[in-house]
Design a protein around this motif. Sequence first.
Motif, PDB file in Angstrom:
ATOM      1  N   ALA A   1      65.879 -82.254 -14.879  1.00 43.50           N
ATOM      2  CA  ALA A   1      64.928 -82.067 -13.778  1.00 43.50           C
ATOM      3  C   ALA A   1      63.643 -81.415 -14.271  1.00 43.50           C
ATOM      4  CB  ALA A   1      65.559 -81.221 -12.670  1.00 43.50           C
ATOM      5  N   LEU A   2      63.765 -80.422 -15.125  1.00 45.39           N
ATOM      6  CA  LEU A   2      62.587 -79.744 -15.661  1.00 45.39           C
ATOM      7  C   LEU A   2      61.738 -80.715 -16.481  1.00 45.39           C
ATOM      8  CD1 LEU A   2      61.062 -77.102 -15.854  1.00 45.39           C
ATOM      9  CD2 LEU A   2      62.483 -76.497 -17.818  1.00 45.39           C
ATOM     10  N   GLY A   3      62.371 -81.510 -17.302  1.00 42.25           N
ATOM     11  CA  GLY A   3      61.639 -82.515 -18.081  1.00 42.25           C
ATOM     12  C   GLY A   3      60.971 -83.545 -17.186  1.00 42.25           C
ATOM     13  N   PHE A   4      61.655 -83.967 -16.138  1.00 37.30           N
ATOM     14  CA  PHE A   4      61.093 -84.940 -15.206  1.00 37.30           C
ATOM     15  C   PHE A   4      59.884 -84.352 -14.488  1.00 37.30           C
ATOM     16  CE2 PHE A   4      61.106 -87.485 -11.258  1.00 37.30           C
ATOM     17  CZ  PHE A   4      61.056 -88.757 -11.812  1.00 37.30           C
ATOM     18  N   LEU A   5      60.017 -83.109 -14.018  1.00 39.36           N
ATOM     19  CA  LEU A   5      58.897 -82.437 -13.341  1.00 39.36           C
ATOM     20  C   LEU A   5      57.714 -82.251 -14.283  1.00 39.36           C
ATOM     21  CD1 LEU A   5      60.825 -79.725 -11.303  1.00 39.36           C
ATOM     22  CD2 LEU A   5      59.593 -81.695 -10.363  1.00 39.36           C
ATOM     23  N   ASP A   6      57.991 -81.888 -15.537  1.00 37.20           N
ATOM     24  CA  ASP A   6      56.920 -81.723 -16.523  1.00 37.20           C
ATOM     25  C   ASP A   6      56.179 -83.041 -16.747  1.00 37.20           C
ATOM     26  OD1 ASP A   6      57.473 -79.033 -16.836  1.00 37.20           O
ATOM     27  OD2 ASP A   6      58.548 -79.283 -18.740  1.00 37.20           O
ATOM     28  N   ALA A   7      56.922 -84.136 -16.854  1.00 36.58           N
ATOM     29  CA  ALA A   7      56.300 -85.450 -17.052  1.00 36.58           C
ATOM     30  C   ALA A   7      55.437 -85.823 -15.851  1.00 36.58           C
ATOM     31  CB  ALA A   7      57.373 -86.511 -17.298  1.00 36.58           C
ATOM     32  N   LEU A   8      55.902 -85.535 -14.654  1.00 41.17           N
ATOM     33  CA  LEU A   8      55.114 -85.828 -13.455  1.00 41.17           C
ATOM     34  C   LEU A   8      53.821 -85.017 -13.458  1.00 41.17           C
ATOM     35  CD1 LEU A   8      57.867 -85.960 -10.675  1.00 41.17           C
ATOM     36  CD2 LEU A   8      56.646 -87.893 -11.699  1.00 41.17           C
TER      37      LEU A   8
ATOM     38  N   GLU B   1      52.234 -83.776 -16.096  1.00 38.55           N
ATOM     39  CA  GLU B   1      51.369 -84.305 -17.160  1.00 38.55           C
ATOM     40  C   GLU B   1      50.645 -85.574 -16.729  1.00 38.55           C
ATOM     41  OE1 GLU B   1      53.566 -84.803 -20.787  1.00 38.55           O
ATOM     42  OE2 GLU B   1      54.158 -82.696 -20.818  1.00 38.55           O
ATOM     43  N   ASN B   2      51.293 -86.369 -15.895  1.00 34.49           N
ATOM     44  CA  ASN B   2      50.706 -87.628 -15.435  1.00 34.49           C
ATOM     45  C   ASN B   2      49.859 -87.464 -14.176  1.00 34.49           C
ATOM     46  OD1 ASN B   2      51.683 -89.430 -17.454  1.00 34.49           O
ATOM     47  ND2 ASN B   2      53.713 -89.232 -16.550  1.00 34.49           N
TER      48      ASN B   2
END
Length: 98
Positions: free
Chosen positions: A60-67, A69-70
């Motif tokens: 979840a943390l990685g997914f939120l970080d990617a969002l 960043e985009n």
Amino acid sequence: MSPLSRISTSYAPRFAEFAFEPGFTAAVDQHVAELRDKLAAGGGLLQPQAPDPEILSDYALGFLDALTENGWREPVGHDYAVCRLTAICWLVRRHDLA
């Protein structure tokens, strides 16, 4: 606040949309199944295992970080990210992980 708690707080209100948005419900269900497969939280059809909270939190943390960043912003409707975040929330609530 942990990523799982933050997602759960933000996306639990979306559950109300299940009553009148069957397409959204089906999409979230697919995301839940994909997450269970991806995070190796199998189990049987009647008794699915809870995902490991630490693994789900890292995902979840990685997914939120990617969002972030985009430059993603939550839309009014249901895009891939909303479905995925709602699915994470569903897993958190279903298995009392937060």
